[in-house]
Design a protein around this motif. Sequence first.
Motif, PDB file in Angstrom:
ATOM      1  N   VAL A  18      59.983  18.714 -80.110  1.00 53.03           N
ATOM      2  CA  VAL A  18      60.961  18.284 -81.113  1.00 53.03           C
ATOM      3  C   VAL A  18      60.606  18.788 -82.511  1.00 53.03           C
ATOM      4  N   ALA A  19      59.374  18.592 -82.960  1.00 56.92           N
ATOM      5  CA  ALA A  19      58.997  19.042 -84.307  1.00 56.92           C
ATOM      6  C   ALA A  19      59.207  20.554 -84.478  1.00 56.92           C
ATOM      7  N   PRO A  20      58.758  21.402 -83.532  1.00 57.70           N
ATOM      8  CA  PRO A  20      59.026  22.830 -83.680  1.00 57.70           C
ATOM      9  C   PRO A  20      60.517  23.173 -83.673  1.00 57.70           C
ATOM     10  N   LEU A  21      61.342  22.336 -83.038  1.00 57.28           N
ATOM     11  CA  LEU A  21      62.787  22.593 -83.005  1.00 57.28           C
ATOM     12  C   LEU A  21      63.443  22.419 -84.372  1.00 57.28           C
ATOM     13  N   THR A  22      62.778  21.731 -85.300  1.00 55.18           N
ATOM     14  CA  THR A  22      63.404  21.533 -86.601  1.00 55.18           C
ATOM     15  C   THR A  22      63.642  22.860 -87.318  1.00 55.18           C
ATOM     16  N   THR A  23      62.822  23.868 -87.020  1.00 54.60           N
ATOM     17  CA  THR A  23      63.035  25.183 -87.648  1.00 54.60           C
ATOM     18  C   THR A  23      64.345  25.809 -87.175  1.00 54.60           C
ATOM     19  N   PRO A  24      64.549  25.980 -85.860  1.00 49.03           N
ATOM     20  CA  PRO A  24      65.838  26.548 -85.446  1.00 49.03           C
ATOM     21  C   PRO A  24      67.025  25.624 -85.720  1.00 49.03           C
ATOM     22  N   THR A  32      71.881  29.990 -83.203  1.00 47.90           N
ATOM     23  CA  THR A  32      70.517  29.470 -83.098  1.00 47.90           C
ATOM     24  C   THR A  32      70.531  27.954 -83.182  1.00 47.90           C
ATOM     25  N   ARG A  33      71.271  27.415 -84.138  1.00 45.12           N
ATOM     26  CA  ARG A  33      71.364  25.954 -84.284  1.00 45.12           C
ATOM     27  C   ARG A  33      71.979  25.316 -83.048  1.00 45.12           C
ATOM     28  N   MET A  34      73.008  25.949 -82.491  1.00 46.85           N
ATOM     29  CA  MET A  34      73.679  25.406 -81.319  1.00 46.85           C
ATOM     30  C   MET A  34      72.703  25.305 -80.141  1.00 46.85           C
ATOM     31  N   ARG A  35      71.936  26.357 -79.916  1.00 52.23           N
ATOM     32  CA  ARG A  35      70.977  26.338 -78.803  1.00 52.23           C
ATOM     33  C   ARG A  35      69.874  25.312 -79.050  1.00 52.23           C
ATOM     34  N   ALA A  36      69.423  25.227 -80.286  1.00 55.49           N
ATOM     35  CA  ALA A  36      68.396  24.235 -80.613  1.00 55.49           C
ATOM     36  C   ALA A  36      68.932  22.816 -80.414  1.00 55.49           C
ATOM     37  N   GLN A  37      70.202  22.603 -80.761  1.00 58.68           N
ATOM     38  CA  GLN A  37      70.802  21.284 -80.542  1.00 58.68           C
ATOM     39  C   GLN A  37      70.831  20.968 -79.058  1.00 58.68           C
ATOM     40  N   ARG A  38      71.174  21.937 -78.234  1.00 59.82           N
ATOM     41  CA  ARG A  38      71.199  21.684 -76.783  1.00 59.82           C
ATOM     42  C   ARG A  38      69.804  21.332 -76.278  1.00 59.82           C
ATOM     43  N   ALA A  86      70.421  15.055 -91.308  1.00 57.77           N
ATOM     44  CA  ALA A  86      70.175  14.796 -89.888  1.00 57.77           C
ATOM     45  C   ALA A  86      68.758  15.197 -89.505  1.00 57.77           C
ATOM     46  N   LEU A  87      68.264  16.292 -90.050  1.00 59.39           N
ATOM     47  CA  LEU A  87      66.891  16.704 -89.749  1.00 59.39           C
ATOM     48  C   LEU A  87      65.892  15.682 -90.273  1.00 59.39           C
TER      49      LEU A  87
END
Length: 99
Positions: A18-24, A32-38, A86-87
């Motif tokens: 989760v923490a590394p996902l905050t970058t994308p 990129t954001r869409m895939r990270a949200q999924r 949200a982040l």
Amino acid sequence: HDQTPAVGELASMGLRAVAPLTTPLGSERQETRMRAQRAWESIVYARHGFVGGQGFPDADAEAAAVADLREVAYAFDDAPEQRAAALERLREWLGRASG
């Protein structure tokens, strides 16, 4: 396409992803954001027992997953200010979920 092998791999890592996902999730690129949200959604679902092709173990588990997602309220297509807020909620959620 928003469901990629990388999304599945991240989801399988659970909370540590989760923490590394905050970058994308904060990326300028919508895709990129869409895939990270999924990936984020998949992590939350798996955390509450969701299994592909089977669903959640019960209605309470599904409700808990939905509550987590609503609490953070991240949407890849929101305005930058909304995504930033949200982040921040996501980081707070992670602190509680990891604690």
